[in-house]
Design an enzyme around this catalytic site. Structure first.
Site, mmCIF file in Angstrom:
data_model
loop_
_atom_site.group_PDB
_atom_site.id
_atom_site.type_symbol
_atom_site.label_atom_id
_atom_site.label_comp_id
_atom_site.label_asym_id
_atom_site.label_seq_id
_atom_site.Cartn_x
_atom_site.Cartn_y
_atom_site.Cartn_z
ATOM 1 C CE LYS A 231 -3.975 2.113 2.753
ATOM 2 N NZ LYS A 231 -4.552 1.881 3.667
ATOM 3 C CB SER B 105 -7.623 3.813 2.977
ATOM 4 O OG SER B 105 -6.888 3.209 3.760
ATOM 5 C CB SER C 81 -8.457 1.187 5.798
ATOM 6 O OG SER C 81 -8.853 2.305 5.816
#
Length: 564
Positions: A55, A130, A154
């Site tokens: 990420k 996210s 997330s």
């Protein structure tokens, strides 16, 4: 080796999936030559050759960390985040940095100038965020492992929306050094995999007490005293939940499936959990996001929804912070009582699965609702794992989460593996190790009770929460001092049995324990509801004369709170 321009696509590495099936996954894609070089340099280790995605709020040396904001794309990280480094040292190979809701502020996967991800199962529905790109990369087979983060859900939300496993460990178990923070006191580095076993293998590498990370915490050698080695008493919400119709049907199916892994299902009031969840964005914690990255919000590449949400944190006052901390402490105390009687809590990950159009029409409201069942976990210092739970009637994946107290990670993953039909990682929890025996306790030795420290002091560990077979009765014995129960087999006791805890004790501790047991109590064989027999606390028949029968309460803890 440079970030893609905003709204740009990226061809996948390898031939696992077409670009159309997984658009906007990558912010920075490593070249084939670079991946080949990294693979050649990978050391032998438990993850040798495993490709993984990162990420883009976690540093990878030599590459920018954009956190989904193009304004940060021109600065390359000097060193890799600890989580990335530990995977590389274990032989894993990074292949790219994934798209995300900007600054990890969102649960939808659409708040990115690099393009909105969608669920791999339907292009009209959001991917969740996210950690959107990381979840999609695993779901589509681009990589078997991806790193994400989970501050408010997330990791778990995109895992559920794409049908993969999302492990959210106890806060501090995995170092966050090298992470561009969203909310430092709550941030967690998480994983996405296609199986629980793969998640366990990654967590075994990632978990490490980092002396340079002020939020890092070492895991205890064994789980805390109230955490069972085998989780089989599972809490579920009492009453109806706020779920969309398709989610409601899928949740009902998940509850039916729970019987495969749980021998006891206990309805509980989840109101305190939901109240804690509401504090995350309805309270002052948004100020922590402002402190973490507010300085970047004046840039031209900032998502307007992210800017509006986080800028509100600039005006949070000190008194508001302490008022919310006090409220959270009260809610934490309320929720702690639940863990005395259950091992884990089963919840849906989200109330529904919105479309991209629904998010565009109400970006704040739809996003906020997605955190209903996830926001509280880090605030209350819990661990969790999101696992697939079949599909909805419309073909979209449905995900549930198991939640448990801090540092219950390994037995929780054990439970998740059983749910997924996998061999349990580190299985064998049913059998006590050599040199130990199982002892059933029914009263003052239960978790949280006055004599429980005796068991802990003798080297005991909670093995499982269980119930006796039918036919046992429980009595409250007369006398001064600590209230004592008497368990006896009469043959006509409640069909549902009596609640007990089964503790694992070293053999030499059994004699020491026996010496502390006053008459008319002693140790003898007790049949459990699963058909097994263990030694445990029993009363002599003559000892219950004049004692009050409290069998109807179902257990000692309930009996103590039942009016006479």
């Amino acid at each position: 080796m440079t970030p893609l321009p905003p709204t740009g696509g990226s061809p996948p590495i390898g031939e696992a999936v077409s670009t159309e099936a997984a658009p906007h996954v990558w912010i920075t894609e490593f070249s084939r030559q670079e991946v080949t070089r990294l693979a050649a340099e990978a050391p032998d280790g438990p993850l040798t050759g495993v490709r993984f995605a990162v990420k883009d709020n976690l540093d990878v040396a030599g590459y920018p960390t954009t956190a989904g904001c193009p304004d940060l794309a021109n600065r390359a990280a000097a060193t890799s985040a600890v989580a990335v480094s530990r995977l590389v040292e274990a032989g894993a190979v990074p292949v790219g940095k994934t798209n995300m809701d900007q600054f990890a502020t969102g649960l939808v996967g659409t708040r990115s100038p690099y393009g909105a991800c969608h669920s791999v199962h339907n292009s009209q529905h959001v991917s969740g965020g996210s950690s959107s790109g990381s979840a999609v990369a695993v779901a589509t087979g681009l990589v078997p492992l991806a790193l994400g983060t989970d501050t408010a859900g997330s990791g778990r939300v995109p895992a559920a929306f794409n049908g993969v496993v999302g492990v959210k460990p106890t806060r501090g178990l995995v170092s966050t050094r090298g992470l561009l923070p969203a909310c430092r006191s709550l941030d967690c580095v998480t994983t996405f995999t296609r199986s629980v076993a793969e998640g366990v293998a990654a967590l075994d590498v990632l978990a490490w007490p980092d002396p340079e990370d002020p939020w890092s915490r070492p895991a205890p050698p064994t789980p805390p005293p109230g955490v069972a080695a085998r989780m089989r008493t599972i809490a579920v919400p009492a009453g109806d939940l706020d779920l969309d119709p398709a989610h409601r049907v899928a949740w009902a199916a998940a509850l039916h499936r729970l019987g495969r892994v749980a021998t006891q299902v206990v309805p509980v009031d989840i109101g305190p959990f939901l109240a804690a969840a509401a504090l995350l964005y309805g309270g002052p914690w948004v100020a922590e996001r402002w402190a973490a990255f507010g300085a970047y919000l004046s840039g031209t590449g900032v998502d307007p929804t992210v800017r509006a949400v986080v800028t509100a944190g600039r005006d949070v006052t000190g008194p508001a912070v302490f008022t919310a901390l006090d409220r959270l402490a009260a809610l934490r105390r309320q929720t702690e009582r639940i863990w005395l009687d259950v091992d884990a809590l089963l919840l849906p990950v989200t109330p529904g699965h919105p479309t991209l159009a629904e998010v565009a029409a109400d970006p704040v409201g739809v996003n906020s609702r997605l955190g209903t069942y996830t926001n509280f976990v880090n605030l209350l210092d819990l661990c969790a794992v999101a696992v697939p739970a079949g599909t909805r009637a419309d073909g979209l994946p449905f995900g549930v989460q198991f939640v448990a107290p801090a540092f219950a990670d390994r037995p929780l993953l054990d439970l998740a593996a059983r749910w997924c039909g996998e061999d349990r990682p580190g299985g064998g929890a049913d059998r006590p190790p050599a040199g130990t025996a199982l002892v059933a306790v029914v009263g003052a030795h239960l978790t949280g009770m006055p004599l429980n420290p005796q068991l802990v002091g003798l080297g005991g560990r909670l093995h499982t929460r269980a119930r006796t077979a039918a036919g046992y009765r429980l009595y409250r014995l007369p006398g001064p001092g600590v209230a004592r129960p008497g368990l006896i087999f009469t043959g006509d006791g409640p069909d549902g049995g009596i609640a007990v805890e089964v503790w694992q004790l070293p053999h030499q501790a059994i004699g020491a324990l026996l010496g502390t047991i006053p008459a008319p109590l002693g140790l003898g064989p007790i049949r459990l509801d699963d058909g097994s027999t263990v030694i445990g606390f029993l009363a002599a028949e003559h000892g219950i004369r004049g004692a009050r029968d409290v069998s109807a309460a179902g257990g000692w803890r309930a009996a103590l709170t039942t009016p006479v």
